[in-house]
Design an enzyme around this catalytic site. Sequence first.
Site, PDB file in Angstrom:
ATOM      1  N   LEU A 119      42.395  45.966  28.888  1.00  0.00           N
ATOM      2  CA  LEU A 119      42.147  44.612  28.380  1.00  0.00           C
ATOM      3  C   LEU A 119      40.807  44.500  27.673  1.00  0.00           C
ATOM      4  O   LEU A 119      40.617  43.643  26.819  1.00  0.00           O
ATOM      5  CB  LEU A 119      42.195  43.607  29.544  1.00  0.00           C
ATOM      6  CG  LEU A 119      43.506  43.557  30.325  1.00  0.00           C
ATOM      7  CD1 LEU A 119      43.371  42.611  31.512  1.00  0.00           C
ATOM      8  CD2 LEU A 119      44.651  43.109  29.430  1.00  0.00           C
TER       9      LEU A 119
ATOM     10  N   PHE B   6      29.669  50.323  29.865  1.00  0.00           N
ATOM     11  CA  PHE B   6      29.582  50.741  31.259  1.00  0.00           C
ATOM     12  C   PHE B   6      30.942  50.941  31.924  1.00  0.00           C
ATOM     13  O   PHE B   6      31.029  51.612  32.936  1.00  0.00           O
ATOM     14  CB  PHE B   6      28.811  49.697  32.067  1.00  0.00           C
ATOM     15  CG  PHE B   6      27.428  49.463  31.555  1.00  0.00           C
ATOM     16  CD1 PHE B   6      26.412  50.374  31.801  1.00  0.00           C
ATOM     17  CD2 PHE B   6      27.144  48.345  30.797  1.00  0.00           C
ATOM     18  CE1 PHE B   6      25.150  50.164  31.325  1.00  0.00           C
ATOM     19  CE2 PHE B   6      25.872  48.122  30.318  1.00  0.00           C
ATOM     20  CZ  PHE B   6      24.869  49.033  30.574  1.00  0.00           C
TER      21      PHE B   6
ATOM     22  N   LYS C 271      38.654  45.606  37.279  1.00  0.00           N
ATOM     23  CA  LYS C 271      37.372  45.937  36.655  1.00  0.00           C
ATOM     24  C   LYS C 271      36.859  47.240  37.265  1.00  0.00           C
ATOM     25  O   LYS C 271      36.832  47.388  38.491  1.00  0.00           O
ATOM     26  CB  LYS C 271      36.398  44.786  36.918  1.00  0.00           C
ATOM     27  CG  LYS C 271      35.078  44.840  36.201  1.00  0.00           C
ATOM     28  CD  LYS C 271      34.335  43.529  36.481  1.00  0.00           C
ATOM     29  CE  LYS C 271      32.996  43.462  35.789  1.00  0.00           C
ATOM     30  NZ  LYS C 271      32.322  42.164  36.031  1.00  0.00           N
TER      31      LYS C 271
ATOM     32  N   TYR D  52      46.509  34.447  28.481  1.00  0.00           N
ATOM     33  CA  TYR D  52      46.243  34.078  27.091  1.00  0.00           C
ATOM     34  C   TYR D  52      44.906  34.574  26.566  1.00  0.00           C
ATOM     35  O   TYR D  52      44.479  34.192  25.479  1.00  0.00           O
ATOM     36  CB  TYR D  52      46.342  32.558  26.926  1.00  0.00           C
ATOM     37  CG  TYR D  52      47.736  32.025  27.149  1.00  0.00           C
ATOM     38  CD1 TYR D  52      48.850  32.679  26.634  1.00  0.00           C
ATOM     39  CD2 TYR D  52      47.946  30.868  27.900  1.00  0.00           C
ATOM     40  CE1 TYR D  52      50.132  32.198  26.859  1.00  0.00           C
ATOM     41  CE2 TYR D  52      49.223  30.382  28.126  1.00  0.00           C
ATOM     42  CZ  TYR D  52      50.313  31.045  27.611  1.00  0.00           C
ATOM     43  OH  TYR D  52      51.579  30.586  27.820  1.00  0.00           O
TER      44      TYR D  52
ATOM     45  N   ASP E 278      40.787  35.270  26.008  1.00  0.00           N
ATOM     46  CA  ASP E 278      39.581  34.443  26.043  1.00  0.00           C
ATOM     47  C   ASP E 278      39.761  33.183  25.214  1.00  0.00           C
ATOM     48  O   ASP E 278      40.566  33.118  24.287  1.00  0.00           O
ATOM     49  CB  ASP E 278      38.360  35.240  25.561  1.00  0.00           C
ATOM     50  CG  ASP E 278      38.455  35.629  24.104  1.00  0.00           C
ATOM     51  OD1 ASP E 278      38.048  34.826  23.255  1.00  0.00           O
ATOM     52  OD2 ASP E 278      38.947  36.729  23.821  1.00  0.00           O
TER      53      ASP E 278
ATOM     54  N   ASP F 159      25.384  33.942  30.641  1.00  0.00           N
ATOM     55  CA  ASP F 159      26.055  34.269  29.375  1.00  0.00           C
ATOM     56  C   ASP F 159      27.289  33.392  29.221  1.00  0.00           C
ATOM     57  O   ASP F 159      28.397  33.871  28.991  1.00  0.00           O
ATOM     58  CB  ASP F 159      26.431  35.755  29.335  1.00  0.00           C
ATOM     59  CG  ASP F 159      26.851  36.196  27.928  1.00  0.00           C
ATOM     60  OD1 ASP F 159      26.686  35.393  26.986  1.00  0.00           O
ATOM     61  OD2 ASP F 159      27.345  37.317  27.781  1.00  0.00           O
TER      62      ASP F 159
ATOM     63  N   ARG G  61      33.712  33.116  24.637  1.00  0.00           N
ATOM     64  CA  ARG G  61      34.250  34.477  24.801  1.00  0.00           C
ATOM     65  C   ARG G  61      34.288  34.882  26.268  1.00  0.00           C
ATOM     66  O   ARG G  61      34.978  35.845  26.621  1.00  0.00           O
ATOM     67  CB  ARG G  61      33.408  35.470  24.003  1.00  0.00           C
ATOM     68  CG  ARG G  61      31.961  35.526  24.450  1.00  0.00           C
ATOM     69  CD  ARG G  61      31.117  36.462  23.607  1.00  0.00           C
ATOM     70  NE  ARG G  61      29.707  36.325  23.966  1.00  0.00           N
ATOM     71  CZ  ARG G  61      28.890  35.428  23.447  1.00  0.00           C
ATOM     72  NH1 ARG G  61      29.338  34.582  22.524  1.00  0.00           N
ATOM     73  NH2 ARG G  61      27.626  35.354  23.832  1.00  0.00           N
TER      74      ARG G  61
ATOM     75  N   ASP H 154      33.135  36.804  34.131  1.00  0.00           N
ATOM     76  CA  ASP H 154      31.953  37.627  33.882  1.00  0.00           C
ATOM     77  C   ASP H 154      32.464  38.959  33.327  1.00  0.00           C
ATOM     78  O   ASP H 154      32.845  39.837  34.078  1.00  0.00           O
ATOM     79  CB  ASP H 154      31.174  37.821  35.192  1.00  0.00           C
ATOM     80  CG  ASP H 154      30.052  38.839  35.057  1.00  0.00           C
ATOM     81  OD1 ASP H 154      29.765  39.251  33.922  1.00  0.00           O
ATOM     82  OD2 ASP H 154      29.475  39.211  36.089  1.00  0.00           O
TER      83      ASP H 154
END
Length: 995
Positions: A618, A623, A646, A698, A700, A813, A817, A831
């Site tokens: 995705l 990193f 992740k 769907y 970002d 942040d 997005r 995140d």
Amino acid sequence: MPALARLGGRLPLFVVFSAMIFETITNQDLPVIKCVLINHKNRDSSVGITSSYPTASEPPEDLGCALRPASAEEAVYEAAAVEVDKSASITLQVLVTTPGNISCLWVFKRSSLNCQPRFDLQNRGVVSMFILKMTETQAGEYLLYIQGAVTNYTILFTVSIRNTQLYTLRRPYFRKMENQDALICVSESIPEPTVKWVFCNSQSESCKGESSAVVTKEKSILHELFGTDIRCCARNELGQECTKLFTIDLNQTPQTTLPQLFLKVGEPLWIRCKAVHVNHRFGLKWKLENKALEEGSYFEMSTYSTNRTMIRILFAFVSSVRRNDTGYYTCSSSQHPSQSALVTIVEKGFINASKTNEDYEIDQHEKFCFSVRFKAYPQIRCTWTFSQKSFPCEQSSLDDGYSVSEFCNHKYQPGEYIFHAENDDARFTKMFTLHVRRKPHVLSKESSAGYASCSSGGYPLPSWTWKKCSDKSPNCTEEITEGIWNKKANEKVSGQWLSNSTLNMSEAIKGFLVMCCAHNSLGTACETIHLSSPGPFPFLQDNISFYATIGLCLPFIAILTMLLCHKYKKQFRYESQLQMVQVTGSLDNEYFYIDFREYEYDLEWEFPRENLEFGKVLGAGAFGKVMNATAYGISKTGVSIQVAVKMLKEKADSCEREALMSELKMLTRLGSHENIVNLLGACTQSGPIYLIFEYCCYGDLLNYLRSKREKFHRTWTEIFKEHNFSFYPTFQSHPNSSMLGSQEVQTHQDSDRTSGLNGSSSQPKDEIEYENQKRLEEEEDLNVLTFEDLLCFAYQVAKGMEFLEFKSCIHRDLAARNVLVTRGKVVKICDFGLARDIMSDSNYVIRGNARLPVKWMAPESLFEGIYTIKSDVWSYGILLWEIFSLGVNPYPGIQVDANFYKLIQSGFKMDQPFYATEEIYFIMQSCWAFDSRKRPSFPNLTSCLGCQLADAEEAMYQNMDGHVSKRPSGYQNRRPYGREVDAGLPSPQDHTEDS
């Protein structure tokens, strides 16, 4: 003059520094100095932290700062003496108004401490010393040396610990309320405590601890005196003390040992006798040592239970006991066997337990707990201590009148464990020593021209054997018995005995392989050593070999060092965007973050990695990456769902793995919310670290908005006309707006449930859920976007950030997005962290040694590196601009260069985006206040956007009445999206993105 940072805390340099900074100040204007004390409030941590951390601050206390009469060579300011509570968290702060930059140095007890000056919004220099949990060793004089552009001076703070003997928390006691059958709970404590009654009407296990069977009432008077278990508790900042109403229940089987009650002279005595019987004529009597109690020292109450049996209780009480009140108190009844209790009156409290130190040897993974059995009055306060760390102490009562405290959280760490207990009159300490049996392991081996040596650790103490290996076979069977010298170490390291064995070479074994073996009762560990035969000049030969090795290695080490430095400068470390605040300072921009590296990972989140079936990638970055996967049984046994996993890159270093584990520990303590991409589980054992999250189908929000530009409609009226009202029937199902979690949705759901109970709705739950899902799918098939959808996106993000603010969490942040969209037009803050390729993303600009999302950053983040929840509010304002421009890049047409930074500093704000109303633009502007203190909070933003959403829905109803002659059946149950907007506005197709 050299920088202060070079002092490094060394006292001789500090003396030189002191002599150099004090210049003659005659005829110079002294700076304006303000000294303040900030007391931080403590509260329990909401992420499951064991100790409490200061998370808010009281108003600063001005300590003055008087210039002390001194010699002409130095200026010394002295603040008023500071007296604080033990374990308090404080900040000593100095505000300096002086031209130019300043440098500083804190000195405490002849040691220098870190000092980092900064400037506030009034251009004053700010120097702070934060002290977390004040102790006696931290009390004393704190000296602050400041070097300015004009002059140098010293500021003295004297900090002492307040006499805490005035603070008390006393066990509450009972008193009868005059002319009423009720008890008053009294606690004579300082500060004044809050009092509550805790009672239960059952003898089952459910009455222990916190459970639904336990009833709590915050009041000092209790009339319900028939319960089985009744306690009164008093709490203030020192903790909590409880007193149980001592009860003899004639319907219960007598205990094997006689119940015993201890009291000190002068304390009140209360004993309750309780009995239940179908014959309501039975009576109760108290006797002390076979003598009836005096009139006025008892009273009786009775009531009928639900099964028409009679419940009687008879209280025996003495307002102030004396030694002659000691004895056996017996309660008798004509329908029950008599039962007694021994009341013992003592002059002062006591703690009785065995003081003998105890040693234990256990195997690794053997189940073991330390245990202390004691009898004490009043109830003790206790702690367990290991390696200067304190652990909670739990107590449980035994049937024989004793209590026991156990400690099982030793984690098989050998060493000394201490149990400490105290009450108002006595103290008790007991020491335990834990030895953990471990198999030996060879720590090191070495050899030279004349000997070979091995060292080993283990418990019990290892013994040694040496063996010679055959030159024809690798087997080492021939034992060496001569030339061996064993040395036992005098200390343990990490609970292991260290030992060393040396073999002196003989001609018979030179040039052979030898093996050293360490043995104890748990096993053996061996290592082989090659014994080279020395030449005619062994010393010279060894040195030549050594220098040759160094000569070959040096260039390699130099090149490797250069490469590592280059890589370190080019590539920054992975760090989670989310940060949880541990300490809030006196100002909005003083934040300290929780370091989760020391926290334990809760294995309840562990998910079997074999139950994951991976799909496509995705997102990927510098990193790591995020992959789509199917998880079997993560939400419900036998059910598979789509998830996002992740993970780090394959060759991640230990720092990156530690950062990801810290992020996992933080997320487990964060909790879940419908507008946050929630953690579902993790895989940390036997393989790479996986973090498993909800999957948002769907993608970002930024790309979602851009993809819907061609299908944007100002109102639902336009949609209905375009689709010939075919969309109406989909509204007949159970209502559920895309604004999940709002009070409006919940209110309508509650009203629907109520109507169902009244008979007006009998639709089954499964059918409702099916129709609801069908409606969402049909709505999404239209592929439309309205103004109310944009407003709803903004509201949901504000709700998610409100949750993060409540959890003391900063995002750092926040942008479209980093918000994901899933079914039902639900948005969730995420995140991306390691899975965003910020190297090639033009939104991330190089600034210093990092890549930063400059166009989304608040001024204090850009120019001072300060991130707070208020800097997230600024970013939220930029996100609003993205939403109501349908994904246009912020600050269109403006390049990120020196002029951009000047624009931000000058207070420049973007114009109103194309699809925003005046009200929305006003919210954006309030988020962009240069002074962070003037920005709204996320709860305020949520409330304001919720009101606008409600207004938009009301406008849609009014609009529908004007455009549709007959509303379709069931439509009134739909939470509306629409809002009529002035006609004649340009088409969305006429508005293009300026990136």
